[in-house]
Every structure is written in structure tokens, then in C-alpha cells.
Motif scaffolding. Structure first.
Motif, mmCIF file in Angstrom:
data_model
loop_
_atom_site.group_PDB
_atom_site.id
_atom_site.type_symbol
_atom_site.label_atom_id
_atom_site.label_comp_id
_atom_site.label_asym_id
_atom_site.label_seq_id
_atom_site.Cartn_x
_atom_site.Cartn_y
_atom_site.Cartn_z
ATOM 1 N N PRO A 304 0.814 -1.221 0.000
ATOM 2 C CA PRO A 304 0.000 0.000 0.000
ATOM 3 C C PRO A 304 0.843 1.264 0.000
ATOM 4 O O PRO A 304 1.906 1.300 0.626
ATOM 5 N N ILE A 305 0.359 2.286 -0.715
ATOM 6 C CA ILE A 305 1.075 3.552 -0.787
ATOM 7 C C ILE A 305 0.256 4.630 -0.089
ATOM 8 O O ILE A 305 -0.964 4.530 0.042
ATOM 9 N N HIS A 306 0.948 5.662 0.387
ATOM 10 C CA HIS A 306 0.314 6.781 1.074
ATOM 11 C C HIS A 306 0.861 8.084 0.524
ATOM 12 O O HIS A 306 2.029 8.158 0.099
ATOM 13 N N LEU A 307 0.019 9.113 0.538
ATOM 14 C CA LEU A 307 0.414 10.462 0.141
ATOM 15 C C LEU A 307 0.468 11.321 1.393
ATOM 16 O O LEU A 307 -0.454 11.299 2.217
ATOM 17 N N VAL A 308 1.529 12.091 1.540
ATOM 18 C CA VAL A 308 1.680 12.921 2.735
ATOM 19 C C VAL A 308 2.417 14.201 2.363
ATOM 20 O O VAL A 308 3.363 14.176 1.560
ATOM 21 N N GLU A 309 1.977 15.326 2.914
ATOM 22 C CA GLU A 309 2.659 16.601 2.685
ATOM 23 C C GLU A 309 3.788 16.748 3.688
ATOM 24 O O GLU A 309 3.609 16.533 4.890
ATOM 25 N N CYS A 310 4.941 17.133 3.190
ATOM 26 C CA CYS A 310 6.116 17.320 4.050
ATOM 27 C C CYS A 310 6.961 18.443 3.472
ATOM 28 O O CYS A 310 7.411 18.353 2.317
ATOM 29 N N ASP A 311 7.154 19.501 4.246
ATOM 30 C CA ASP A 311 7.936 20.657 3.805
ATOM 31 C C ASP A 311 7.429 21.194 2.466
ATOM 32 O O ASP A 311 8.212 21.439 1.536
#
Length: 428
Positions: A304-311
Motif C-alpha cells: 500500500p502507498i500513502h500520500l503525505v505533505e512534508c515541507d
């Protein structure tokens, strides 16, 4: 009780935060050289402070009357001016059965700064007759109990923007869904949302709601009288709100299929028409389906893949293979611009908290000693306890005590569990 009883009461609302300015400091500052600083220089410094954190900007304006009169007040424009969105702040679930309107909380709600680890308390009696559905850039997407109106609330300024009633979407619910023929069950399908918020140059607020329990998306602006539902359905995982758009990872149960990332933009603001007051209204607006922005071969990134905001960037996390023993991170921008993207090997002092509903990045610092930098935190697929994957050592930590899937875990060393509940809207 209404969200904001009156403009005067809204002005009286104050954050329970120590500003570091002693009584009488404003008077003393008037006689100091700081009080006569050049106005252009004050504004320049103020915008630099605001780029870091809204509450630091509030403290900056509180130094003296001259600084306050020279700079723009966030009150009254906290929502329609994106500069004043409290982007780094997340509502913090109290747990222990203390839901937001619990009498023991006395109307207070705590917020956590994901970058600095600071906590503040805000007086929000709104929860007496509202519930929160989502948080976007620190703004709260609220649902009013009495009439299902959706409201965007700035927790630190008290600014409110009203959107149409969520009940206008009820006729669009597929009655073939389990229990959808029961009126009480329909709320279940409408309240599971991931929202994005954008603001036009004219100050019109536009909201996209990804209704993940239905696989559809709704759209409305602050000028509309009803929500518009997508005519298409979509199987997606881990929706992410980023700069007014929604990003989704396509869901597939075939491990041999490539993973796909889609982007959904809000319709142009000129779609709006004037609905007839008192009627259900009608619209020719058709929400375009999400557009494909990246295709990821399974040998580069296994689900499974995830999307996440970072910087201020979107990161895509997954596994090197189907054994799920090693994790890998890519920048989304690299995936659709480079033929052979290079994985991200370090995220510095950030820790990524991954969940199927929401993922987020948290800075490790002295204020949050249990958060370790350059790690990925997620629930174990085996028993639901939290585990950490260290990008520096390419190794997993031992599972922590407690199963997060059964609810918040509490104890003397459970801060990391408590922070993880920010990813799960049901705990709010």
C-alpha cells in the motif's frame, strides 16, 4: 447556540496562550525606539514572521500600538486571505472520553503545532452544536447539527464561512449501499470526508469533499445554495488535500498492476449561477474526473502507498516489494517529471505518520521527545500496534504496546500514540 453569537462576543474570544509580553509592556514600548520603526520595515518583518507561524505574527502585532496599526489584522479575513490560515496547527483529540463538547473541557480545545510541538488552547463553545469533519490548513470543516450546514471555522480568529447544507447531497446517495435506505444511516456516508479549501481572488471560498465511503466527490462555494455531486465514482486510497486540490492514490487489489496518482482540481469559479431562493436549485455544473498525474511501476513502489505533505511537497510512500520489509519514499513531482526518479533517503527531523484516512508529517524536537526524526510511523499490519521504520538504518523498531485500531492508547509513554490519533478523524 450559534457558531458566533455576535461580532462583539467574537472580539472578546481570546486564545489561552502566554504571549511573553508582561502587563504594561505595550505602554513601555511606546517610548522605545522600536515604537518609531519605519512602517515599511515593520510590514516586511511581519510578513516574514507570518510565513513561519500565524500565532507568532499575532504576538508580533501585540508588541505595541504602532506595530499593530501598521500591520493587517487576521480577524475578519482569517479564511478569505490564505496568508492567515493556521497551516501548521492540528486539532488535538483529548481522548479518555473527553470529546470536544465535554463539560470537563470547559469549552477549550487544544491544538498542536506539527512543526514546533507547541500546544495552545482555544475557547470554542461551537462544539456544543457542531461536530468537526476535517481540518484543512488548520481550518476546521464543521457540521452544524440542527440543519447540516457545513461551515469553515478559523479556530484562532473566530472567522466563519458558511457553505450549503450537507443534506442537499442526500438524494445522490446510492440506495444500493449497505443500509443507505435508512435515513439515519445516510449520515454515515456523508460525514466521512477529506476536504480541500481554495479561495479565489474575489474572496469566494471553494470546497471539495472527497466522500471516501461513497467513492464520490462533492463541490460547493460560499455563494452556492447546494452541493454538486460528481457523476463518476472512484476507488481511491489516502486522499490528500494540497494547495486547494485533492490528490488520490488509485486503489487496486491486483498486486501486479501499476500504482496511479490522480489530481482533482476545483471547477473554475465562473461556474456559479444564482439559485432560486427557497428552491432546491439546479445546476449544469459537471465536476471533471480526476486526472492522472503519475504512474508508478510495481517494481519501483509496491502497495500500500500513502500520500503525505512534508515541507510543502507531496511525498509518496510505499514498499520496495510485496514482502513489506523495506519502505521507500518518492517525491510526487519527481514521479511525473523524471524517467528514473531517485528515492528520498532522508526527511531530516520529520517523522511521517501514515494512516488510510489521513497522513501527516511531524517535526521531532525537544517539545515532542518521543517523535524520532527520519522515521515512518504506522500501525502494524499484524496487530495494530505502532511501529517505526528508520530511514537511516533501513530497519523497523519493535512494535509499541497497545493496539491503535481499538481506540487511543493512554499511559506514561504514549504521546506518540496520542499524536497518531490526529490522523484518525473518528477520534475527534
Amino acid at each position: 447556540m450559534s457558531l458566533v453569537a455576535s461580532s462583539s462576543s467574537k472580539r472578546r474570544r481570546r486564545l489561552s496562550v502566554h504571549h511573553g509580553v508582561s502587563p504594561g509592556a505595550g505602554t513601555a514600548a511606546l517610548s522605545s525606539p522600536w515604537a518609531s520603526m519605519n512602517q515599511d520595515l515593520i510590514r516586511l518583518i511581519a510578513w516574514q514572521v507570518l510565513a513561519g507561524d500565524l500565532l507568532d505574527y499575532v504576538r508580533f502585532r501585540a508588541v505595541c500600538r504602532h506595530w499593530r496599526s501598521t500591520t493587517d489584522s487576521p480577524r475578519g479575513c482569517g479564511i478569505v486571505d490564505p496568508r492567515f490560515h493556521p497551516r501548521h496547527w492540528m486539532m488535538f483529540p483529548e481522548g479518555h472520553g473527553l470529546h470536544p463538547s465535554h463539560t470537563k473541557l470547559h469549552g477549550y480545545i487544544r491544538f498542536l503545532n506539527l512543526d514546533t510541538g507547541r500546544f495552545v488552547r482555544a475557547t470554542l463553545p461551537v462544539f456544543n452544536d457542531h461536530c468537526v469533519l476535517d481540518s484543512v490548513d488548520g481550518l476546521l470543516v464543521m457540521h452544524r447539527d440542527e440543519d447540516t450546514t457545513i461551515r469553515i471555522l478559523h479556530p484562532f480568529t473566530g472567522d466563519v464561512v458558511d457553505l450549503p447544507r450537507l443534506a442537499t447531497l442526500a438524494p445522490h446517495i446510492d440506495l444500493g449501499l449497505p443500509g443507505a435506505f435508512l435515513p439515519a444511516q445516510r449520515c454515515y456516508y456523508l460525514r466521512g470526508v477529506c476536504a480541500s479549501v481554495s479561495v479565489s481572488a474575489a474572496g469566494v471560498v471553494a470546497v471539495l469533499l472527497a466522500l471516501h465511503r461513497m467513492g464520490r466527490v462533492a463541490f460547493a462555494t460560499s455563494r452556492d445554495q447546494q452541493w454538486h455531486m460528481s457523476t463518476w465514482t472512484f476507488s481511491y486510497n489516502t486522499p490528500l488535500s494540497f494547495q486547494g486540490k485533492l490528490y488520490m492514490a488509485g486503489m487496486s487489489f491486483d498486486p501486479k498492476e501499476n500504482s496511479e496518482i490522480f489530481q482533482l482540481d476545483p471547477p473554475p469559479q465562473d461556474h456559479h449561477h444564482v439559485d432560486v431562493v427557497g428552491s432546491a436549485g439546479s445546476s449544469s455544473l459537471t465536476l471533471p474526473p480526476p486526472k492522472l498525474v503519475a504512474t508508478i511501476p510495481t517494481d519501483n513502489l509496491a502497495r500500500p502507498i500513502h500520500l503525505v505533505e512534508c515541507d510543502s511537497r507531496i511525498l509518496v510512500t510505499g514498499y520496495t516489494d510485496r514482502s513489506w520489509s523495506h519502505m521507500i519514499i518518492h517525491r510526487l513531482a519527481d514521479l511525473f517529471t523524471l524517467e528514473n526518479p531517485i528515492p528520498v533517503t532522508s526527511i531530516g527531523d520529520k517523522a511521517l505518520f501514515l494512516n488510510n484516512v489521513r497522513s501527516m508529517s511531524v517535526s521531532s524536537n525537544g517539545a515532542l521527545p518521543t517523535v524520532v526524526g527520519n522515521t515512518i510511523v504506522q500501525a502494524s499490519l499484524a496487530n495494530g500496534s505502532l511501529t517505526e521504520y528508520n530511514l537511516s538504518t533501513d530497519a523497523w523498531s519493535r512494535p509499541m504496546d497497545g493496539c491503535i485500531l481499538r481506540g487511543p492508547v493512554f499511559g506514561p509513554c504514549c504521546l506518540i500514540y496520542h499524536i497518531y490519533t490526529c490522523c484518525i478523524r473518528e477520534y475527534w
